[in-house]
Design an enzyme around this catalytic site. Structure first.
Site, PDB file in Angstrom:
ATOM      1  N   SER A   1      -6.689   0.031  10.615  1.00  0.00           N
ATOM      2  CA  SER A   1      -7.360  -1.292  10.041  1.00  0.00           C
ATOM      3  C   SER A   1      -8.974  -1.269  10.137  1.00  0.00           C
ATOM      4  O   SER A   1      -9.233  -0.933  11.311  1.00  0.00           O
ATOM      5  CB  SER A   1      -6.654  -2.589  10.158  1.00  0.00           C
ATOM      6  OG  SER A   1      -7.284  -3.560   9.955  1.00  0.00           O
TER       7      SER A   1
ATOM      8  N   TYR B   1      -2.159  -7.580  16.458  1.00  0.00           N
ATOM      9  CA  TYR B   1      -2.542  -6.626  15.464  1.00  0.00           C
ATOM     10  C   TYR B   1      -3.805  -5.854  15.934  1.00  0.00           C
ATOM     11  O   TYR B   1      -3.622  -4.691  15.717  1.00  0.00           O
ATOM     12  CB  TYR B   1      -2.825  -7.506  14.170  1.00  0.00           C
ATOM     13  CG  TYR B   1      -3.136  -6.622  12.990  1.00  0.00           C
ATOM     14  CD1 TYR B   1      -1.879  -6.078  12.343  1.00  0.00           C
ATOM     15  CD2 TYR B   1      -4.222  -6.642  12.576  1.00  0.00           C
ATOM     16  CE1 TYR B   1      -2.177  -5.181  11.322  1.00  0.00           C
ATOM     17  CE2 TYR B   1      -4.540  -5.745  11.277  1.00  0.00           C
ATOM     18  CZ  TYR B   1      -3.487  -5.249  10.527  1.00  0.00           C
ATOM     19  OH  TYR B   1      -3.899  -4.373   9.439  1.00  0.00           O
TER      20      TYR B   1
ATOM     21  N   GLY C   1      -3.359  -8.292  -2.422  1.00  0.00           N
ATOM     22  CA  GLY C   1      -1.796  -7.994  -2.497  1.00  0.00           C
ATOM     23  C   GLY C   1      -1.044  -9.195  -1.884  1.00  0.00           C
ATOM     24  O   GLY C   1      -1.767 -10.126  -1.327  1.00  0.00           O
TER      25      GLY C   1
ATOM     26  N   ILE D   1       0.991  -1.244  -0.054  1.00  0.00           N
ATOM     27  CA  ILE D   1       0.064  -0.087   0.028  1.00  0.00           C
ATOM     28  C   ILE D   1       0.826   1.122  -0.130  1.00  0.00           C
ATOM     29  O   ILE D   1       0.659   2.391  -0.499  1.00  0.00           O
ATOM     30  CB  ILE D   1      -0.966   0.017   1.261  1.00  0.00           C
ATOM     31  CG1 ILE D   1      -1.895  -1.197   1.109  1.00  0.00           C
ATOM     32  CG2 ILE D   1      -1.809   1.271   1.481  1.00  0.00           C
ATOM     33  CD1 ILE D   1      -2.821  -1.346   2.521  1.00  0.00           C
TER      34      ILE D   1
ATOM     35  N   LYS E   1      -4.173  -1.782  16.188  1.00  0.00           N
ATOM     36  CA  LYS E   1      -4.856  -0.972  15.299  1.00  0.00           C
ATOM     37  C   LYS E   1      -6.039  -0.166  16.162  1.00  0.00           C
ATOM     38  O   LYS E   1      -6.292   0.940  15.621  1.00  0.00           O
ATOM     39  CB  LYS E   1      -5.408  -1.975  14.334  1.00  0.00           C
ATOM     40  CG  LYS E   1      -4.412  -2.276  13.235  1.00  0.00           C
ATOM     41  CD  LYS E   1      -3.659  -1.216  12.474  1.00  0.00           C
ATOM     42  CE  LYS E   1      -2.531  -2.097  11.761  1.00  0.00           C
ATOM     43  NZ  LYS E   1      -1.795  -1.115  11.098  1.00  0.00           N
TER      44      LYS E   1
ATOM     45  N   ASP F   1      13.838   1.236  10.245  1.00  0.00           N
ATOM     46  CA  ASP F   1      12.848   0.402  10.487  1.00  0.00           C
ATOM     47  C   ASP F   1      12.250   1.515  11.848  1.00  0.00           C
ATOM     48  O   ASP F   1      12.881   2.069  12.521  1.00  0.00           O
ATOM     49  CB  ASP F   1      13.536  -0.585  11.686  1.00  0.00           C
ATOM     50  CG  ASP F   1      12.551  -1.463  12.384  1.00  0.00           C
ATOM     51  OD1 ASP F   1      11.310  -1.214  12.519  1.00  0.00           O
ATOM     52  OD2 ASP F   1      12.981  -2.587  12.685  1.00  0.00           O
TER      53      ASP F   1
ATOM     54  N   ASP G   1      11.718   2.455   4.349  1.00  0.00           N
ATOM     55  CA  ASP G   1      11.392   1.029   4.567  1.00  0.00           C
ATOM     56  C   ASP G   1      12.350   0.248   5.255  1.00  0.00           C
ATOM     57  O   ASP G   1      13.471   0.587   5.142  1.00  0.00           O
ATOM     58  CB  ASP G   1      11.239   0.502   3.238  1.00  0.00           C
ATOM     59  CG  ASP G   1       9.979  -0.680   3.321  1.00  0.00           C
ATOM     60  OD1 ASP G   1       9.094  -0.638   2.669  1.00  0.00           O
ATOM     61  OD2 ASP G   1      10.819  -1.880   3.731  1.00  0.00           O
TER      62      ASP G   1
HETATM   63  P1  NAD Z   1       2.969  -5.123   3.659  1.00  0.00           P
HETATM   64  O1  NAD Z   1       3.068  -6.404   4.468  1.00  0.00           O
HETATM   65  O2  NAD Z   1       2.953  -5.321   2.033  1.00  0.00           O
HETATM   66  O3  NAD Z   1       4.364  -4.305   3.809  1.00  0.00           O
HETATM   67  C1  NAD Z   1       4.809  -3.072   3.087  1.00  0.00           C
HETATM   68  C2  NAD Z   1       5.993  -2.809   3.810  1.00  0.00           C
HETATM   69  O4  NAD Z   1       6.427  -2.535   5.095  1.00  0.00           O
HETATM   70  C3  NAD Z   1       7.385  -3.476   2.868  1.00  0.00           C
HETATM   71  O5  NAD Z   1       8.075  -3.001   1.987  1.00  0.00           O
HETATM   72  C4  NAD Z   1       8.180  -3.930   4.407  1.00  0.00           C
HETATM   73  O6  NAD Z   1       9.503  -4.022   4.312  1.00  0.00           O
HETATM   74  C5  NAD Z   1       7.749  -2.695   5.191  1.00  0.00           C
HETATM   75  N1  NAD Z   1       8.025  -2.730   6.778  1.00  0.00           N
HETATM   76  C6  NAD Z   1       7.884  -3.875   7.370  1.00  0.00           C
HETATM   77  N2  NAD Z   1       7.864  -3.645   8.690  1.00  0.00           N
HETATM   78  C7  NAD Z   1       8.870  -2.235   8.591  1.00  0.00           C
HETATM   79  C8  NAD Z   1       9.209  -1.436   9.642  1.00  0.00           C
HETATM   80  N3  NAD Z   1       9.377  -1.911  10.781  1.00  0.00           N
HETATM   81  N4  NAD Z   1       9.899  -0.334   9.440  1.00  0.00           N
HETATM   82  C9  NAD Z   1       9.571   0.362   7.979  1.00  0.00           C
HETATM   83  N5  NAD Z   1       8.997  -0.574   7.000  1.00  0.00           N
HETATM   84  C10 NAD Z   1       8.543  -1.810   7.688  1.00  0.00           C
HETATM   85  O7  NAD Z   1       2.146  -4.056   4.052  1.00  0.00           O
HETATM   86  P2  NAD Z   1       0.712  -3.670   3.374  1.00  0.00           P
HETATM   87  O8  NAD Z   1      -0.295  -4.582   3.320  1.00  0.00           O
HETATM   88  O9  NAD Z   1       1.082  -2.914   2.462  1.00  0.00           O
HETATM   89  O10 NAD Z   1       0.299  -2.686   4.593  1.00  0.00           O
HETATM   90  C11 NAD Z   1       0.562  -1.508   5.092  1.00  0.00           C
HETATM   91  C12 NAD Z   1      -0.293  -0.782   6.105  1.00  0.00           C
HETATM   92  O11 NAD Z   1      -1.941  -1.079   5.818  1.00  0.00           O
HETATM   93  C13 NAD Z   1       0.065  -1.401   7.618  1.00  0.00           C
HETATM   94  O12 NAD Z   1       0.093  -0.579   8.357  1.00  0.00           O
HETATM   95  C14 NAD Z   1      -1.087  -2.443   7.603  1.00  0.00           C
HETATM   96  O13 NAD Z   1      -1.428  -3.058   8.649  1.00  0.00           O
HETATM   97  C15 NAD Z   1      -2.277  -1.641   7.025  1.00  0.00           C
HETATM   98  N6  NAD Z   1      -3.424  -2.657   6.550  1.00  0.00           N
HETATM   99  C16 NAD Z   1      -3.037  -3.611   5.447  1.00  0.00           C
HETATM  100  C17 NAD Z   1      -4.251  -4.253   4.956  1.00  0.00           C
HETATM  101  C18 NAD Z   1      -4.228  -5.265   3.971  1.00  0.00           C
HETATM  102  O14 NAD Z   1      -4.863  -6.133   3.620  1.00  0.00           O
HETATM  103  N7  NAD Z   1      -3.084  -5.380   3.300  1.00  0.00           N
HETATM  104  C19 NAD Z   1      -5.581  -4.228   5.516  1.00  0.00           C
HETATM  105  C20 NAD Z   1      -5.529  -3.078   6.488  1.00  0.00           C
HETATM  106  C21 NAD Z   1      -4.558  -2.452   7.064  1.00  0.00           C
END
Ligand code: NAD
Length: 257
Positions: A138, A151, A186, A16, A155, A58, A35
């Site tokens: 979320s 989680y 994704g 995202i 959230k 991080d 990242d």
């Molecule tokens: P993802 O798991 O695809 O990760 C995206 C990026 O986060 C990766 O490049 C990873 O290296 C980076 N990352 C992980 N830990 C990190 C850290 N400690 N510091 C810096 N970078 C870090 O995640 P996503 O699905 O793109 O989700 C992004 C956000 O959206 C998150 O907060 C997630 O909780 C929220 N979200 C996602 C979903 C979903 O269905 N994907 C649904 C609701 C909320």
């Protein structure tokens, strides 16, 4: 603000966050990402041929966040928008099987990370005369979800943080909102479904069908839908929207897998 928006997207190298970074870049903003995945950052910056900049960091590490904001100040020369996007799914299983380390890691990335970035961003946003913070929560921040206790707890906490920062910062023209995506198409949601399937003894197809059936529109969400809401919330047209938790989820009815 006048001029190009200066935007920081955490975890902006894939998923995202990458979609958000590219959406802001396309509309002319100056975008910096961070990242923790070095290779993903290199891939993203190489693909972008220089218009997006980045730092390997991080967000749960206070020293790394300090270095990130040094880069933001020197590369962007200030900040108008912080998108606190970084978050991990955390362990999946019943509470008695969650280790204290896995609990703490989930809270450290998802919640501490947003706090650490907000405390460094706020002085820059104040200097800019106002700005926006978007905190990625979320639909799991609005209801319970069995087998996802760290989680979900992180959230929900993000929504409390969002409302409190909106109260502290409104007088400075800084707006703070949370986004609550449903399950976003994704890599990550595929990994979560596989882990759910394992814990529940179901097939991945069955878990996928239950996720889709859990919302009124029977859908997964596209990352671009999150990007359009984030862009709206960071634009002049939403100049009095703050302290809100807004869902993009087809209306969640249940979070059970
Ligand atoms: P993802 O798991 O695809 O990760 C995206 C990026 O986060 C990766 O490049 C990873 O290296 C980076 N990352 C992980 N830990 C990190 C850290 N400690 N510091 C810096 N970078 C870090 O995640 P996503 O699905 O793109 O989700 C992004 C956000 O959206 C998150 O907060 C997630 O909780 C929220 N979200 C996602 C979903 C979903 O269905 N994907 C649904 C609701 C909320």
């Amino acid at each position: 603000m006048t001029g190009r928006q200066r935007v920081l997207v955490t975890a902006g190298a894939s998923g995202i966050g990458e979609c958000l970074a590219r959406a802001f870049d396309l509309e002319g903003a100056r975008v910096h990402i961070c990242d923790s995945d070095e290779q993903a950052v290199e891939r993203m910056l190489a693909a972008d041929r220089g218009s997006i900049t980045g730092t390997i960091a991080d967000v749960s590490d206070p020293d790394a966040v300090d270095r990130l904001f040094d880069d933001v100040s020197s590369v962007l020369g200030g900040l108008d928008v912080l998108i606190n996007n970084a978050g991990i799914a955390g362990p999946i299983g019943p509470v008695e099987d969650i280790s204290p380390d896995a609990w703490r890691r989930t809270i450290a990335v998802n919640l501490d990370g947003q706090f650490l970035c907000a405390r460094k961003a706020v002085p820059l946003l104040k200097s800019a005369g106002g700005g926006c913070i978007i905190n990625m929560s979320s639909t799991a921040g609005l209801g319970g979800c069995p087998n996802r206790s760290p989680y979900v707890a992180s959230k929900w906490a993000i929504i409390g943080l969002t409302k409190t920062l909106a109260m502290e910062l409104g007088i400075f023209g800084i707006r703070v909102n949370a986004i609550c995506p449903g399950s976003v198409e994704g890599e990550r949601i595929r990994r979560v479904m596989e882990a759910d399937a394992e814990v529940l003894g179901k097939s991945v197809e069955e878990v996928h069908a239950n996720y889709v059936a859990g919302n009124s529109m029977r859908t997964l969400i596209q990352p671009e839908e999150i990007a359009s809401l984030v862009r709206f919330l960071c634009a002049e047209s939403s100049s009095h929207i703050t302290g809100q938790a807004l869902s993009v989820d087809g209306h969640t009815e249940t979070l059970r897998a």
